[in-house]
Design a protein around this motif. Structure first.
Motif, short mmCIF file in Angstrom:
data_model
loop_
_atom_site.label_atom_id
_atom_site.label_comp_id
_atom_site.label_asym_id
_atom_site.label_seq_id
_atom_site.Cartn_x
_atom_site.Cartn_y
_atom_site.Cartn_z
N SER A 205 15.22 3.26 2.65
CA SER A 205 15.51 3.02 0.99
C SER A 205 14.53 2.59 0.59
CB SER A 205 16.66 2.90 0.94
OG SER A 205 17.70 4.20 1.72
N ARG A 206 13.16 2.80 0.45
CA ARG A 206 12.19 2.31 0.35
C ARG A 206 11.64 2.92 -0.58
NH1 ARG A 206 15.26 -0.96 1.56
NH2 ARG A 206 14.95 -3.38 2.42
N LEU A 207 10.51 2.33 -1.27
CA LEU A 207 9.30 3.36 -2.32
C LEU A 207 8.01 2.54 -2.44
CD1 LEU A 207 10.11 3.46 -5.58
CD2 LEU A 207 11.32 2.08 -4.50
N ARG A 208 7.24 3.23 -2.43
CA ARG A 208 5.48 3.15 -3.27
C ARG A 208 5.42 2.54 -4.30
NH1 ARG A 208 1.14 4.12 0.99
NH2 ARG A 208 0.37 3.59 -0.57
N LEU A 209 4.32 1.18 -4.35
CA LEU A 209 4.12 0.93 -5.98
C LEU A 209 2.60 1.02 -5.34
CD1 LEU A 209 4.12 0.12 -8.98
CD2 LEU A 209 3.91 -2.13 -8.27
N ASP A 210 1.89 2.08 -6.25
CA ASP A 210 0.46 2.73 -5.90
C ASP A 210 0.01 2.79 -7.39
OD1 ASP A 210 0.56 3.19 -3.55
OD2 ASP A 210 1.04 4.64 -3.31
N PHE A 211 -1.52 2.21 -7.37
CA PHE A 211 -2.97 2.24 -8.25
C PHE A 211 -2.65 1.35 -9.36
CE2 PHE A 211 -1.07 7.01 -7.73
CZ PHE A 211 -2.21 7.65 -6.88
N LEU A 212 -2.72 0.00 -8.20
CA LEU A 212 -2.87 -0.98 -9.06
C LEU A 212 -3.93 -1.01 -8.95
CD1 LEU A 212 -0.19 -3.19 -6.34
CD2 LEU A 212 0.12 -2.59 -8.83
N PRO A 213 -4.02 -1.50 -10.55
CA PRO A 213 -5.95 -2.56 -11.08
C PRO A 213 -6.42 -3.18 -9.31
CG PRO A 213 -4.07 -4.01 -11.91
CD PRO A 213 -3.31 -2.37 -11.49
N GLY A 215 -7.87 -6.36 -8.09
CA GLY A 215 -7.71 -8.17 -8.16
C GLY A 215 -5.55 -8.17 -8.65
N ALA A 216 -4.95 -7.14 -8.09
CA ALA A 216 -3.59 -7.86 -8.62
C ALA A 216 -3.34 -9.09 -7.77
CB ALA A 216 -2.82 -6.51 -8.46
N GLN A 217 -2.29 -9.32 -8.31
CA GLN A 217 -1.75 -9.94 -7.50
C GLN A 217 -0.77 -10.75 -7.63
OE1 GLN A 217 -4.15 -12.16 -4.99
NE2 GLN A 217 -5.80 -11.24 -6.00
N LEU A 218 -0.41 -9.60 -7.12
CA LEU A 218 1.65 -9.60 -6.33
C LEU A 218 2.49 -10.05 -4.88
CD1 LEU A 218 0.57 -7.10 -8.25
CD2 LEU A 218 2.50 -5.85 -6.46
N LEU A 219 3.10 -11.04 -5.75
CA LEU A 219 4.51 -11.73 -4.35
C LEU A 219 5.42 -10.98 -4.26
CD1 LEU A 219 3.83 -15.34 -6.61
CD2 LEU A 219 2.33 -14.64 -4.38
N ASN A 220 5.55 -11.07 -3.07
CA ASN A 220 6.95 -10.91 -2.64
C ASN A 220 8.10 -11.79 -3.66
OD1 ASN A 220 5.87 -9.72 -0.68
ND2 ASN A 220 6.25 -10.90 0.97
N GLY A 221 8.88 -10.66 -3.68
CA GLY A 221 9.82 -10.91 -4.59
C GLY A 221 9.67 -10.11 -5.99
N ASP A 222 8.68 -10.33 -6.45
CA ASP A 222 8.35 -9.89 -7.79
C ASP A 222 8.64 -9.22 -8.04
OD1 ASP A 222 6.38 -11.54 -8.77
OD2 ASP A 222 4.58 -10.44 -8.15
N ASP A 249 -5.77 2.73 3.68
CA ASP A 249 -6.12 2.63 4.90
C ASP A 249 -7.69 2.31 5.45
OD1 ASP A 249 -4.26 3.25 6.26
OD2 ASP A 249 -4.50 5.82 5.76
N SER A 250 -8.56 2.99 3.61
CA SER A 250 -9.97 2.60 2.56
C SER A 250 -9.51 0.82 3.14
CB SER A 250 -9.89 3.17 1.89
OG SER A 250 -9.43 2.20 0.78
N GLY A 251 -8.66 0.51 2.95
CA GLY A 251 -9.08 -1.11 2.60
C GLY A 251 -9.67 -1.63 1.76
N ALA A 252 -9.70 -0.84 0.78
CA ALA A 252 -10.43 -0.90 -0.70
C ALA A 252 -9.19 -1.31 -2.28
CB ALA A 252 -11.42 0.41 -1.03
N THR A 253 -8.06 -0.43 -1.18
CA THR A 253 -7.05 -1.08 -2.55
C THR A 253 -5.75 -1.29 -1.51
OG1 THR A 253 -6.18 1.40 -1.96
CG2 THR A 253 -7.55 1.18 -3.67
N SER A 254 -4.88 -2.00 -2.31
CA SER A 254 -3.63 -2.49 -1.95
C SER A 254 -2.04 -1.72 -2.88
CB SER A 254 -3.02 -4.12 -1.72
OG SER A 254 -3.69 -4.39 -4.24
N TYR A 255 -1.10 -1.39 -2.16
CA TYR A 255 -0.38 -1.01 -2.53
C TYR A 255 1.00 -2.01 -2.14
CZ TYR A 255 0.98 0.76 2.16
OH TYR A 255 1.16 0.73 3.22
N ALA A 256 2.23 -1.59 -2.54
CA ALA A 256 3.03 -2.27 -2.34
C ALA A 256 4.19 -2.21 -2.45
CB ALA A 256 4.44 -3.38 -3.69
N ILE A 257 5.44 -2.66 -1.39
CA ILE A 257 6.66 -1.51 -1.46
C ILE A 257 7.14 -2.50 -1.69
CG2 ILE A 257 8.29 -1.52 1.16
CD1 ILE A 257 5.59 -1.33 2.72
#
Length: 280
Positions: A205-213, A215-222, A249-257
């Motif tokens: 019961s989770r989803l992804r937040l992809d295609f973030l810009p 340098g995006a600095q997300l924190l747990n709980g955002d 996997d590429s190490g270039a971009t990040s995503y959030a769960i």
């Protein structure tokens, strides 16, 4: 007289003795019963005792049965009353929950005047498998429901999107379904991305937040909400919270769960957004 006693005194004495004995015997029999009656009573005495014992036993059993029957009837009545009281408690709880939902919905209407037309719907089916996650609602085209309408809780949490519509029913893909995708925004940073279902995360019961810009600095709980870009979906609907930030996997971009704010399994009633005003 003296001569008579001398000659017959012994016989007189004997006769007197006999008469005394007879009188004594008669006296005994007269205070009890006749010999035949006494014999009959003696013979039947054990039977009378057995009858008395049997009658007492039957009487005890009858009293026990009557008492047991009365207790069973009383027990059934108590069970019925308890069931009625439990039903009343459940109804009171349902009424309380319904009132709470209505209060939350009224609050949502006050806060979100752009959500101009909401249709209340009851969930008739929950379905979750390895391939899909959806709800079936008791509202359809007869009630103005259309495909791609958003579905929310009374608190404004996004549940999913209408994927199929019948005359009096519709199917809603939960936001964790792999076929769900929508523009999203991190409330704290205003970073824009895409919230979408993921096959590996759907069972959790989770989803992804992809295609973030970059340098995006997300924190747990955002907090993450719908972006509303393009006017396809309303903006500001709560999707969920950032639970974890990872690098692909590429190490270039990040995503959030993301952990959805809506508790899908606990839902019984939802609200379909049939129309909304675009807020710039």
């Amino acid at each position: 007289m003296k001569e008579f006693l001398k000659r017959h005194g012994l016989w007189v004495l004997f006769a007197t003795a006999v008469i005394s004995v007879v009188l004594a015997v008669l006296s005994v029999f007269s205070t009890t019963s006749s010999p035949l009656v006494n014999l009959a009573q003696t013979i039947t005495s054990p039977f009378r005792a057995a009858y008395t014992a049997a009658a007492g036993w039957l009487m005890d059993k009858q009293n026990y049965y009557e008492d047991t029957s009365a207790l069973k009837a009383e027990n059934q009545e108590l069970k019925k009353r308890i069931a009625e009281m439990e039903a009343e408690v459940r109804q009171a709880q349902n009424d309380s929950e319904e009132n709470e939902r209505l209060r939350s919905l009224m609050n949502l209407r006050e806060q979100r005047r752009d959500l101009s037309d909401l249709e209340a719907a009851t969930i008739t089916e929950h379905s979750t498998s390895n391939w899909t996650s959806y709800l079936t609602l008791n509202r359809g085209t007869d009630h103005g429901v259309e495909k791609n309408d958003c579905v929310i809780t009374e608190a404004g949490y996004l549940v999913g999107v209408v994927s199929e519509v019948g005359s009096n029913w519709c199917t809603v893909l939960n936001i964790v379904d792999t076929d769900t995708s929508m523009g999203a925004q991190v409330f704290r940073t205003d970073d824009i991305g895409v919230a979408e279902g993921d096959f590996a995360l759907m069972s959790q019961s989770r989803l992804r937040l992809d295609f973030l810009p970059a340098g995006a600095q997300l924190l747990n709980g955002d907090l993450v909400v719908t972006s509303g870009l393009g006017g396809y979906y309303p903006s500001g609907l709560v999707i969920g919270m950032v639970e974890e930030v990872q690098t692909d996997d590429s190490g270039a971009t990040s995503y959030a769960i993301l952990r959805p704010s809506a508790e899908f399994n606990d839902l019984t009633q939802v609200f379909i957004i049939k129309s909304f005003d675009i807020v710039d």
